[in-house]
Design an enzyme around this catalytic site. Sequence first.
Site, PDB file in Angstrom:
ATOM      1  CG  ASP A  62      -2.036  -1.015   1.088  1.00  0.00           C
ATOM      2  OD1 ASP A  62      -2.273  -1.454  -0.056  1.00  0.00           O
ATOM      3  OD2 ASP A  62      -2.640  -1.372   2.108  1.00  0.00           O
ATOM      4  CE1 TYR A  87      -3.392   1.459  -6.548  1.00  0.00           C
ATOM      5  CE2 TYR A  87      -4.085   2.834  -4.712  1.00  0.00           C
ATOM      6  CZ  TYR A  87      -4.335   2.267  -5.951  1.00  0.00           C
ATOM      7  OH  TYR A  87      -5.524   2.518  -6.585  1.00  0.00           O
ATOM      8  CD  GLU A 143     -22.383 -15.524 -14.547  1.00  0.00           C
ATOM      9  OE1 GLU A 143     -21.764 -14.659 -13.907  1.00  0.00           O
ATOM     10  OE2 GLU A 143     -23.050 -15.268 -15.560  1.00  0.00           O
ATOM     11  CE  LYS A 202     -31.357 -13.492  -9.010  1.00  0.00           C
ATOM     12  NZ  LYS A 202     -31.336 -12.529  -7.902  1.00  0.00           N
ATOM     13  NE  ARG A 216     -34.803  -4.416 -14.322  1.00  0.00           N
ATOM     14  CZ  ARG A 216     -36.099  -4.131 -14.356  1.00  0.00           C
ATOM     15  NH1 ARG A 216     -36.591  -3.258 -13.496  1.00  0.00           N
ATOM     16  NH2 ARG A 216     -36.904  -4.696 -15.232  1.00  0.00           N
ATOM     17  CE  LYS A 264     -26.902 -14.393 -17.592  1.00  0.00           C
ATOM     18  NZ  LYS A 264     -25.852 -13.381 -17.569  1.00  0.00           N
ATOM     19  CE  LYS A 285     -34.189 -15.448  -5.989  1.00  0.00           C
ATOM     20  NZ  LYS A 285     -35.305 -14.489  -6.049  1.00  0.00           N
ATOM     21  CB  CYS A 303     -47.064 -24.515  36.084  1.00  0.00           C
ATOM     22  SG  CYS A 303     -45.555 -24.102  35.190  1.00  0.00           S
TER      23      CYS A 303
END
Length: 710
Positions: free
Chosen positions: A51, A54, A136, A138, A159, A314, A338, A436
């Site tokens: 790091d 970088y 894949e 999901k 979306r 797919k 699912k 009881c």
Amino acid sequence: MNGEIYLRKCVKNMVIKLTKEQAKERMGKLMSEIDRLRVLYHVKDDPAIDDVVYSSLMDELRSLESMYPECKSDTSPTGRIGGNPLDTFKKTKHKVRQWSFDDLFNYEELIAWEEKVKRMMQKTSVSDRKLEYCCEIKIDGLKIILTYEQGKLITAATRGDGVIGEDVTHNIKTIHSIPLELKYPIDIVVVGEVWLPEKELQRINQERAQRNEVPFANARNAAAGSIRQLDPKIAASRKLEMFIYDIDFLENYEQYFAMPQTQTEELQRLQKLGFKVNPISLQCKNVEEIEEMYASWVDKRNDQEFAIDGVVIKVNDKVIQEVLGYTGKAPRFAIAYKFPAERTTTVVEDITVQVGRTGVLTPVAHLASVHVAGTTVSRATLHNEDEIIRLGLKIGDTVVIQKAGDIIPEVVEVLVNMRTGKEVDFDMVTECKKVCGGEIVRDVIGTKGNEKSVAYYCKDKNSFAIQKEQLRHFVSKKGMNIDGLGEKIIEQLMGEGLVSDAADLFELKIGDIDHLDRFADKSAENLIDAIDAAKEVQLEKFLFALGIRYVGEETAVLITQNLMKISSKEITDLRSLVTVFSHVDCERWQSIDGIGERAAESLVEWFTNDKNAHMLERMNVSGVHIKITEVSDKNNGMSGKVFVLTGTLASMTRDEAKEKIRAAGGKTASSVSAKTDYVLAGENAGSKLKKAQDLGVKILDESTFIQLMN
């Protein structure tokens, strides 16, 4: 300075003399190197530089950009985190309409979907093409669409309604696994899922709790909440990730690479372009292979750093995809398989109280039957009165219930906005007294800060409810394992006055029960045979069956393995057991590693009780015989070794495997830790197997285990 600058570097305290043109050239070099390191670290999870280096390169780039802002690139990595908060989100129209997947939930529906695909293929020009699938895992995250023009990221959008989404580019730029500029100047629209690592969710929720803010219910909500922040610094602080899985639009690529011909090739091309793709994907030849992949991930879904809720299937061939096309809302060539839901909503129709074998009273919610986590449930535990108060639960409430694997369903949330005003409060004390048949005892079972957690117990240890639960526990599979003695039969035998304690069971005769409802001649004979077969029992199973408070399965095993620690006298039958155990004090019980103060006190109380001693004497007269497993004294290397069992074994039950381990001098534990020596993994092993792999614990399959025990 005549167009020249001096840039002081932190590394070796160097001073670099650069003209404007040289600075511009160096800025390009810095951007290329920083992006190379970004791909290694954030996309390939293979950091090749620390790091400090970088950060040093980033510092230099920022310095040059501040001195020559006119040379700063629109896709500079320094622009990932920055800029002022937006006043509002802008709407943006998608270049390609966005679809959602249709869902299916079982193998029969999967077969029906494939048959539908095949029928459509037969009617078109692709009837002779090979049908295979790209599958894949999901990701349960937030769908985002990225648009690049001439290789540069232009917009990132949600979306929305599929046609118009919200522009969230300022937040998406903070995700380091997303390239701001591609290696080729192509025009491309890609689609993916933004997700939040589980550890990051825990960190965020801890901080929110400290600020008295409501914690995020799950990682998906946290990811969506982060992306919909007007201030990009908030999104940047949450270490979001993104997997890219689709190319929706592609132009001006021909001189750099060929168009992918399959979905598998598309994923490979996305990775070569510098995108991070889902590492869990598989090319399947048929639905049987799809089902095998699906089944293998159902039990492992909670073991990942990202939330997953199924498998996306797919058609692999892009030509077939093109021909199949879309319905009004979803692609015909793809479907989401699912996983069984782990959360759902239902209505609490009633709340009752059940009695445990020790007399503890537990409230139980009776639900309108609902399907969750692959099973239909109509009951959910409420733990204790504190939980009812915390939830604010009333009879008639609409609630969210949660069930994961073999965990008992529980109520996690009350949807107060669904109330009608007809809901009824639950009175724990009144209901406990009814169950009881008399007085109850209130006992503090734990504290958290200034708050105390309490439980209620039946004061009368001889109440009908407690006796019934004690008998149910006594005959259970992990206890005496007597077939045919379910709750209704036990209740019937008690109601007829035939049974009031465990010893009564072994005194039953066929003639005592063959005239009762539910008992024909044969069923009465079968029950008596099952009781007789249970008279030969391992000591550890017998001790567990007695239902002594704080003495569970493992404590019973510890006692059996350490008899010489508590007394030098030999135990051969139940009479000698009472003689020995009734003279063991708390200190001697606690000399056994693993037995604490509460268990020791409970053992002393139970074995010095005259009524219990008399019950064991009656069992002894009836022919109940305890067997003590001899622990191997051979130097087989098993002494003291800790085993954890997971999955289903083919040649033996788990209890039989545990007996073999104990006979060899080993121990069993319920969870994997650094102290675990071996994990025995059968079929469909779950999260314990993964934890063992993470900790480097030795894993045995069934055949290796049998060889080891022999």
